[in-house]
Design a protein around this motif. Sequence first.
Motif, mmCIF file in Angstrom:
data_model
loop_
_atom_site.group_PDB
_atom_site.id
_atom_site.type_symbol
_atom_site.label_atom_id
_atom_site.label_comp_id
_atom_site.label_asym_id
_atom_site.label_seq_id
_atom_site.Cartn_x
_atom_site.Cartn_y
_atom_site.Cartn_z
ATOM 1 N N ILE A 1 3.195 10.168 -9.760
ATOM 2 C CA ILE A 1 2.323 10.519 -10.889
ATOM 3 C C ILE A 1 1.879 11.974 -10.771
ATOM 4 O O ILE A 1 1.888 12.733 -11.746
ATOM 5 C CB ILE A 1 1.068 9.607 -10.896
ATOM 6 C CG1 ILE A 1 1.455 8.177 -11.208
ATOM 7 C CG2 ILE A 1 0.027 10.125 -11.875
ATOM 8 C CD1 ILE A 1 1.660 7.903 -12.651
ATOM 9 N N PHE A 2 1.525 12.344 -9.556
ATOM 10 C CA PHE A 2 1.086 13.721 -9.325
ATOM 11 C C PHE A 2 2.180 14.709 -9.725
ATOM 12 O O PHE A 2 1.934 15.688 -10.427
ATOM 13 C CB PHE A 2 0.715 13.895 -7.855
ATOM 14 C CG PHE A 2 0.465 15.319 -7.439
ATOM 15 C CD1 PHE A 2 -0.736 15.937 -7.744
ATOM 16 C CD2 PHE A 2 1.432 16.040 -6.763
ATOM 17 C CE1 PHE A 2 -0.971 17.245 -7.373
ATOM 18 C CE2 PHE A 2 1.204 17.351 -6.379
ATOM 19 C CZ PHE A 2 -0.005 17.950 -6.691
ATOM 20 N N ILE B 1 -3.233 1.243 -9.379
ATOM 21 C CA ILE B 1 -4.323 0.890 -8.465
ATOM 22 C C ILE B 1 -4.744 -0.569 -8.647
ATOM 23 O O ILE B 1 -4.936 -1.299 -7.666
ATOM 24 C CB ILE B 1 -5.550 1.794 -8.726
ATOM 25 C CG1 ILE B 1 -5.230 3.229 -8.386
ATOM 26 C CG2 ILE B 1 -6.756 1.298 -7.940
ATOM 27 C CD1 ILE B 1 -5.219 3.539 -6.936
ATOM 28 N N GLU B 2 -4.883 -0.986 -9.894
ATOM 29 C CA GLU B 2 -5.521 -2.276 -10.133
ATOM 30 C C GLU B 2 -4.559 -3.447 -10.052
ATOM 31 O O GLU B 2 -4.967 -4.598 -10.111
ATOM 32 C CB GLU B 2 -6.212 -2.277 -11.511
ATOM 33 C CG GLU B 2 -7.322 -1.250 -11.636
ATOM 34 C CD GLU B 2 -8.445 -1.482 -10.624
ATOM 35 O OE1 GLU B 2 -8.705 -2.648 -10.301
ATOM 36 O OE2 GLU B 2 -9.026 -0.488 -10.142
ATOM 37 N N MET C 1 -2.222 5.483 -13.581
ATOM 38 C CA MET C 1 -2.923 5.436 -12.291
ATOM 39 C C MET C 1 -3.728 4.151 -12.184
ATOM 40 O O MET C 1 -3.742 3.484 -11.132
ATOM 41 C CB MET C 1 -3.844 6.660 -12.142
ATOM 42 C CG MET C 1 -3.109 7.907 -11.688
ATOM 43 S SD MET C 1 -3.903 9.434 -12.217
ATOM 44 C CE MET C 1 -5.263 9.529 -11.100
ATOM 45 N N ALA C 2 -4.403 3.783 -13.274
ATOM 46 C CA ALA C 2 -5.206 2.558 -13.265
ATOM 47 C C ALA C 2 -4.303 1.351 -13.023
ATOM 48 O O ALA C 2 -4.636 0.461 -12.235
ATOM 49 C CB ALA C 2 -5.959 2.424 -14.583
ATOM 50 N N GLN D 1 0.825 -1.198 0.000
ATOM 51 C CA GLN D 1 0.000 0.000 0.000
ATOM 52 C C GLN D 1 0.861 1.250 0.000
ATOM 53 O O GLN D 1 0.554 2.233 -0.668
ATOM 54 C CB GLN D 1 -0.909 0.022 1.249
ATOM 55 C CG GLN D 1 -1.889 -1.112 1.319
ATOM 56 C CD GLN D 1 -3.025 -0.935 0.333
ATOM 57 O OE1 GLN D 1 -2.841 -1.092 -0.871
ATOM 58 N NE2 GLN D 1 -4.197 -0.614 0.821
ATOM 59 N N LEU E 1 1.724 6.922 -6.694
ATOM 60 C CA LEU E 1 0.698 7.891 -7.074
ATOM 61 C C LEU E 1 1.201 9.315 -6.870
ATOM 62 O O LEU E 1 0.900 10.203 -7.671
ATOM 63 C CB LEU E 1 -0.573 7.636 -6.254
ATOM 64 C CG LEU E 1 -1.362 6.410 -6.714
ATOM 65 C CD1 LEU E 1 -2.446 6.048 -5.704
ATOM 66 C CD2 LEU E 1 -1.995 6.646 -8.074
ATOM 67 N N VAL E 2 1.966 9.523 -5.808
ATOM 68 C CA VAL E 2 2.536 10.862 -5.603
ATOM 69 C C VAL E 2 3.480 11.201 -6.752
ATOM 70 O O VAL E 2 3.491 12.335 -7.246
ATOM 71 C CB VAL E 2 3.274 10.937 -4.250
ATOM 72 C CG1 VAL E 2 4.029 12.233 -4.147
ATOM 73 C CG2 VAL E 2 2.281 10.821 -3.109
ATOM 74 N N ILE F 1 -3.722 8.688 -16.708
ATOM 75 C CA ILE F 1 -4.862 7.907 -16.209
ATOM 76 C C ILE F 1 -4.554 6.411 -16.303
ATOM 77 O O ILE F 1 -4.826 5.644 -15.370
ATOM 78 C CB ILE F 1 -6.136 8.252 -17.010
ATOM 79 C CG1 ILE F 1 -6.548 9.691 -16.729
ATOM 80 C CG2 ILE F 1 -7.269 7.303 -16.641
ATOM 81 C CD1 ILE F 1 -7.679 10.194 -17.598
ATOM 82 N N ARG G 1 2.337 1.808 -3.354
ATOM 83 C CA ARG G 1 1.290 2.302 -4.235
ATOM 84 C C ARG G 1 1.092 3.805 -4.045
ATOM 85 O O ARG G 1 1.023 4.572 -5.005
ATOM 86 C CB ARG G 1 -0.001 1.562 -3.898
ATOM 87 C CG ARG G 1 -0.895 1.350 -5.061
ATOM 88 C CD ARG G 1 -2.031 0.448 -4.663
ATOM 89 N NE ARG G 1 -1.726 -0.936 -4.930
ATOM 90 C CZ ARG G 1 -2.627 -1.901 -4.795
ATOM 91 N NH1 ARG G 1 -3.839 -1.623 -4.370
ATOM 92 N NH2 ARG G 1 -2.311 -3.136 -5.076
ATOM 93 N N GLY G 2 1.002 4.212 -2.787
ATOM 94 C CA GLY G 2 0.821 5.628 -2.497
ATOM 95 C C GLY G 2 1.973 6.458 -3.031
ATOM 96 O O GLY G 2 1.768 7.518 -3.629
ATOM 97 N N GLN G 3 3.192 5.938 -2.864
ATOM 98 C CA GLN G 3 4.357 6.706 -3.334
ATOM 99 C C GLN G 3 4.343 6.835 -4.846
ATOM 100 O O GLN G 3 4.673 7.887 -5.403
ATOM 101 C CB GLN G 3 5.642 6.019 -2.863
ATOM 102 C CG GLN G 3 5.900 6.245 -1.385
ATOM 103 C CD GLN G 3 6.945 5.312 -0.822
ATOM 104 O OE1 GLN G 3 7.469 4.453 -1.537
ATOM 105 N NE2 GLN G 3 7.242 5.452 0.452
#
Lengths: 906, 68
Positions: free
Chosen positions: B15-16, B62-63, B58-59, B5, B12-13, B55, B8-10
């Motif tokens: 990606i941001f 996440i998936e 990100m998918a 988890q 996403l950051v 996108i 995953r969060g890292q």
Amino acid sequence: MLQGGVVLLVSFLYIGLLFAIAYYGDKRADAGRSLISNPYIYALSLGVYCTAWTFYGSVGRAARTGIDFLPIYLGPTLMAALWWFVLRKMIRISKLNRITSIADFIASRYGKSSALAGLVTVIAVVGITPYISLQLKAISNSFEVIWHQSKIIGTAAPTIASDTAFYIALLLAAFAILFGTRHLDATEHHEGLVVAIAFESVVKLLTFLAVGIFVTYGLYDGVTDLSSRAFADPELTALFTARDAYTDWAWFTFLSMMAILFLPRQFHIAVVENVNEQHLNKAIWLFPLYLLAINLFVIPIALGGLLHFPNEAVDPDTFVLLLPMAEGQELLALLVFLGGLSAATSMVIVATIALTTMISNDLIMPVLLRWQWLELAKRDDLGGLILTIRRLSIIIILMLSYYYFRLIGNTQPLVSIGLVSFAAVAQFAPAILGGIYWKGGSRLGALVGLSLGFMVWGYTLPLPALAEANLLPASFITAGPFGITLLKPYQLFGLQGVNPISHAMLWSMMVNLGGYVIVSLLSQPRVLEHRQATLFVDVFELDSENGTAKFWRGSATIDSLRSLLSRFLDPKRVSDMFTDYAKARGFDWTKDIIADADLVDFVEKQLAGVIGAASARVMVSSVVKEESLSMEEVMDILDETSQVIAHSRELEQKSETLEAASVELRTANEQLKELDSMKDDFISTVTHELRTPLTSIRAFSEILSDNPDLEIEQRSQFSAIILKESERLTRLINQVLDLSKIESGQMEWIMSEVDLRAIISETVISTDRLFQDQNIELILDLPGQVPPVMADRDRIIQVLLNLISNAIKFCATENGQVEIWLQNYGDILQVDVIDNGTGIHPDDQEVIFEKFRQVGDTLTEKPQGTGLGLPICRHIIDHFNGKLWVESNPGSGSTFSFTLPIKNEV
Amino acid sequence: MEKQQRVRGQRLVAIFIVGCLLFNYPLLQLFSVNNIIGGIPVLYIYVFTAWLALIILMALIIERRDKK
């Protein structure tokens, strides 16, 4: 040609369908088969972000400035990546604390402050009402376009009675009342509403895609065809590049990032209506995908519209509707109209419900509870009152929005009004983001930051907008208020060259963030603020049990709590709630009468779900005899802290003691080791010392026995040696026994008054032969009379003998001389035995008092004594509380002295 | 699980951050040229492709199933 009646009928039918869907959603929820417990409905319902602004306004903005409409959708896409952290945290916090609105969220974080709750509500209402009126305007305009086929809007506004938007507003109010305030619920979930919103998201996406495909592939020959045609027109190619306004672009991206989190309707759908935290995961990529899809055809439609109506005065906001109409596609036009209607209604419904929750819980109830407490206390059914307040405020908000729309009219395009609202909710960013990641953020800081930001926002955006609508003199914008140019609302303090939105954001964020941080750092937060800050910031570190840190230290009866809840909620549900609670905690209602802190906290949370955190606290405080926050409690908390500190000090001390002890132990251990090796040495030495005389005795005995015809002279010589060695052996054994007796404390001491002078004389007489044999001169210096000492006579003789024989042994071989002095020092007697031998090296002066440590090379020289004499002497003298020591200079003899205390006459 | 988890969060950051760079000056300016490729303005190709790529990433993040 669409008949007005048809359009009207279809739109009312559509809204009727919404009612049906929402009704079905609620039924399913009541039956326990929830429709919204899947991530797709959740992601779709987040599409409430796309309003009439998206549906009509994006094309309008694209037609005016090209790609500039996009940051509003790129921002949420970027923010979606951060939802993993930010939104998830907000959802978790809200679930644990039963938060039902953004005002509640902020107020709850900063110590359940009613003032903050009210302020946030005011900002939200002032900021969002124009946004709602924008939707009504869009509905009204689209009616006009489709009904009257008019291409130019706003020339003659319809009267209220003939304005369809007015009736739509009334219908929406009815919808919001029916599905948003059906009953009071501590979780504030409205399943039917969410299903209807998700449905509307599907409708607006599909209809927009439909018109996009029609324009791109029906009117024109695909995207390539459209672009090439536009490329041929120099005016249109300007839309193909970004205007050099990257600052505005960045600000718009930021604004939309904040809006997707903090718009009351987004907060309501994403946080309050969220039924499962896991749904968020899919929404992180599904929602941006939705945004991408709905924006795909914005540019083609804009280009198509510009190419289709080249020189006509057509409002580009209406291209979406006008293009199919101009081509006679009436059914498509009707669908598009419905799409626009769905976009507008979904926003209006959710925003209205979110705002009314805030108005009732965070604005009106706290005031009512304080001002009219006595009257309210008499009412049993406060839940009904809250519902009434909410229903009334729904109507008021919608009417206000409608009024605002009539007031402002058509002076501003759709997008601009929306951005003003975005800028308003962006003011929440410091307080919320700071609040969930920074424990230092304080209530005062949030109040100051929000107020300042809100004031600057109001001065730089809505006020000049009023001037543009001719409600204020135009000079307010052009010359500044009272002609003060520095205060021109679009060029505050002379800042020029940026878009009014960026300009307002720059100033408002500066004062907001600055005020929040500086005041937070300067102010002293209250105890409750501390506790709430920890609950919010560390929400993931707290397990569900500790998430409800007990803060109530007072006591309340269970009955009073139960009746308090019953005033707001259905008594049967309250009863169920208490039963469940009792089961979970092992409570016995019949026995326990006083509620513990947990139960009070539980009740407060349930109540917070209904009337907001700040009001709930006021209500519960009225029932709980609270001692918290009193000086005493604070002192208790402080005391606990200081106890902890004391404990840690104690621990520190203990560890220090331990360390010291371990050092002592280590030294003791070393000494033991030394002693152990000394013991080994001792035994081997004793063995050696015993063996030496034994060997001599044995050897000479063997000679004697093997040679019976040995000459008599030799025979007697050998016998003498054997005798001497035997004596030495006896002496040695006696001394070893003495020593072990003394050391083990088993020596028997026969104490009596002893006259030292007499003893010395006797001893000298008995050793007289030794002196003569060795030809040593003895000098005695004894006083005539000395007081007696308490000692064991024989032991003292032993000591004297030892010292004298030593002196004789180590005396100079020629002109040997030994002096014995006795001196009276008043309280002690001192005996000195002085020889004139080689002396003892200073390094060895203490060594000689250790066992078997004879000075000199013991390997080469034959030992002259047993090595036990002096240690025994020292033990003996020590026992009589005296002292034995040696003073010596190498080459000039040694002085062995001992003292004995004079017996005190009692 | 916990670690998955966090990773995953890292991501996403990340990606941001990448997204913030992609949709901002100066990259935007590089593509803000008055030209069309394959019939579509360059800037639009760039923005929509980058958007879609984000996108999809990100998918994927996440998936992706958690490794057992």
